[in-house]
Structure formats: C-alpha cells, structure tokens
Design a protein around this motif. Structure first.
Motif, short mmCIF file in Angstrom:
data_model
loop_
_atom_site.label_atom_id
_atom_site.label_comp_id
_atom_site.label_asym_id
_atom_site.label_seq_id
_atom_site.Cartn_x
_atom_site.Cartn_y
_atom_site.Cartn_z
N LEU A 19 35.67 32.39 10.39
CA LEU A 19 35.01 32.53 11.69
C LEU A 19 33.60 31.94 11.67
N PHE A 20 32.90 32.08 10.56
CA PHE A 20 31.57 31.48 10.45
C PHE A 20 31.63 29.97 10.59
N THR A 21 32.69 29.34 10.06
CA THR A 21 32.80 27.88 10.15
C THR A 21 33.02 27.43 11.58
N VAL A 22 33.67 28.26 12.38
CA VAL A 22 33.96 27.90 13.77
C VAL A 22 32.83 28.31 14.71
N HIS A 23 32.32 29.54 14.54
CA HIS A 23 31.37 30.10 15.50
C HIS A 23 29.95 30.24 14.96
N GLY A 24 29.76 30.00 13.67
CA GLY A 24 28.47 30.27 13.04
C GLY A 24 28.32 31.75 12.78
N VAL A 25 27.35 32.08 11.96
CA VAL A 25 27.11 33.48 11.64
C VAL A 25 26.63 34.21 12.90
N VAL A 99 33.91 24.70 2.04
CA VAL A 99 33.80 25.39 3.33
C VAL A 99 32.53 26.22 3.36
N LEU A 100 32.27 26.96 2.31
CA LEU A 100 31.07 27.78 2.25
C LEU A 100 29.82 26.90 2.30
N VAL A 101 29.82 25.81 1.57
CA VAL A 101 28.67 24.91 1.55
C VAL A 101 28.42 24.34 2.95
N ALA A 102 29.49 24.02 3.66
CA ALA A 102 29.32 23.52 5.04
C ALA A 102 28.62 24.56 5.90
N VAL A 103 28.99 25.81 5.76
CA VAL A 103 28.34 26.87 6.53
C VAL A 103 26.89 27.03 6.09
N LEU A 104 26.65 27.03 4.79
CA LEU A 104 25.28 27.17 4.29
C LEU A 104 24.37 26.05 4.78
N CYS A 105 24.91 24.85 4.86
CA CYS A 105 24.10 23.70 5.26
C CYS A 105 23.89 23.60 6.77
N SER A 106 24.74 24.24 7.54
CA SER A 106 24.67 24.03 8.98
C SER A 106 24.25 25.25 9.77
N ASP A 107 24.18 26.41 9.15
CA ASP A 107 23.93 27.63 9.91
C ASP A 107 22.70 28.37 9.41
N PRO A 108 21.61 28.32 10.17
CA PRO A 108 20.40 29.02 9.73
C PRO A 108 20.60 30.53 9.62
#
Length: 190
Positions: A19-25, A99-108
């Motif tokens: 869900l974080f990858t689609v909607h962000g945290v 996948v986790l790295v993508a979220v870490l890099c894109s979601d403040p």
C-alpha cells in the motif's frame, strides 16, 4: 499460536509495504491496511499502535542488515577491501529490497517515521558514507561517497528499471558506484 501471530504480522507488513508503494505512507491509513488484509482495524492495533510503528517495522529488517554490514566492514583493517565489501553488500541490499528502496527514496513520510532508526544509536546515515570514503577522505571523496550511495538507492528503486533482472541491475549498480568512487573494477573481479 506464536507462529500464527508471526505470520499475521508478516502479512500485515507485506500488505503495508504494498500500500505504501501505491499510496505513500501519508496516503495509507490503518483502515486501508485492515481492509486489504480482510481484518478489523482492531486486529491491526493488536500488532501495532500507530502507522509509524508499522513503517518502522517495514524498514527495520533492511536497516538491521545494513548495520550488520557496517559492523562487519568495521573489522576490516584495510580501506580498499572495506570499500569493495561495502559496495557489493550495499548494492546487494538495495537490489534485494527494490520495492522498499523505492518507497524510501520517494516518500518523505517514511523518512520521518524512521528518522529515529536512521539517526539513532547506529547512525547508519553517517557511518556508511564515512566508511566508504575512508579515514583520510577529502571533501570531494566524501561528496562522491554520498552521491554514489544516493544514486545506487535511487536507481535501485527506480520504477524505470523494474523490468531489469536482479543480476543485471546489480552488475550495473556496482560498476556505476565503483566509477563514482574512482575505484575501477579490478581484472580479477567478476
């Protein structure tokens, strides 16, 4: 009972990451996680009190692995082999956790939630570039280490590269990182 609880927790974390990858945290609610799992919000609260706790739990295994890599590198007496080890292990970690790295890099929102882990006792955000640059690094080398690390993370999590197989991505990331750090590939290195 403990095994079932562990499986439920693992499913919850996998679902949250998806869900974080689609909607962000910020855009993911506890209710969304519960709905995706087919459980009540109370069931989610049984495992985690807040979304920040979920976010920390999603990130923690990769950060623990990074700390272990840094601890191992700290035992290496020579800077050259230590840098080679850090390059390979960091790239492997990024590729395994795309996948986790993508979220870490894109979601403040992730960075805020895991700031305590990133900058806490282990302080990986300071240790990694310092160990990579070496003890006698000048400012240019320190900057190159930060650029190399950020570049590998950004490329490793890039949606544009999701079609690339892991081994190909790994090879290119290692080569790019070595070039950035002025460490050309040795002839005996595969």
């Amino acid at each position: 009972m403990t095994a079932v609880r562990g499986e439920t927790r693992a499913r919850l974390l996998d679902t949250a990451l998806g869900l974080f990858t689609v909607h962000g945290v910020e855009g993911t609610s506890l209710q969304m996680i519960a709905d995706a799992l087919g459980v009540t919000k109370a069931a989610v609260y049984y495992h985690f009190r807040t979304k920040d706790e979920i976010t920390e739990a999603v990130v923690e295994p990769a950060l623990d692995e990074l700390v272990a890599i840094l601890d191992r590198a700290a035992t290496m007496p020579r800077p050259g082999p230590r840098a080679d080890y850090l390059i390979g292990e960091f790239v492997d970690l990024v590729v395994r956790n795309r996948v986790l790295v993508a979220v870490l890099c894109s979601d403040p929102g992730v960075n805020r939630a895991v700031d305590r882990i990133l900058h806490g006792e282990q302080n990986v955000m300071t240790r990694l570039p310092a160990m990579l640059a070496g003890p006698d690094a000048d400012e240019g080398t320190e900057v190159a280490a930060h650029v190399a690390l950020a570049g590998v993370a950004m490329a490793g999590g890039s949606p544009a590269l999701t079609g690339m197989d892991d081994e190909t991505l790994r090879r290119h990331l290692v080569d790019a990182m070595r070039r950035q750090l002025g460490r050309p590939r040795r002839r005996d290195t595969p």
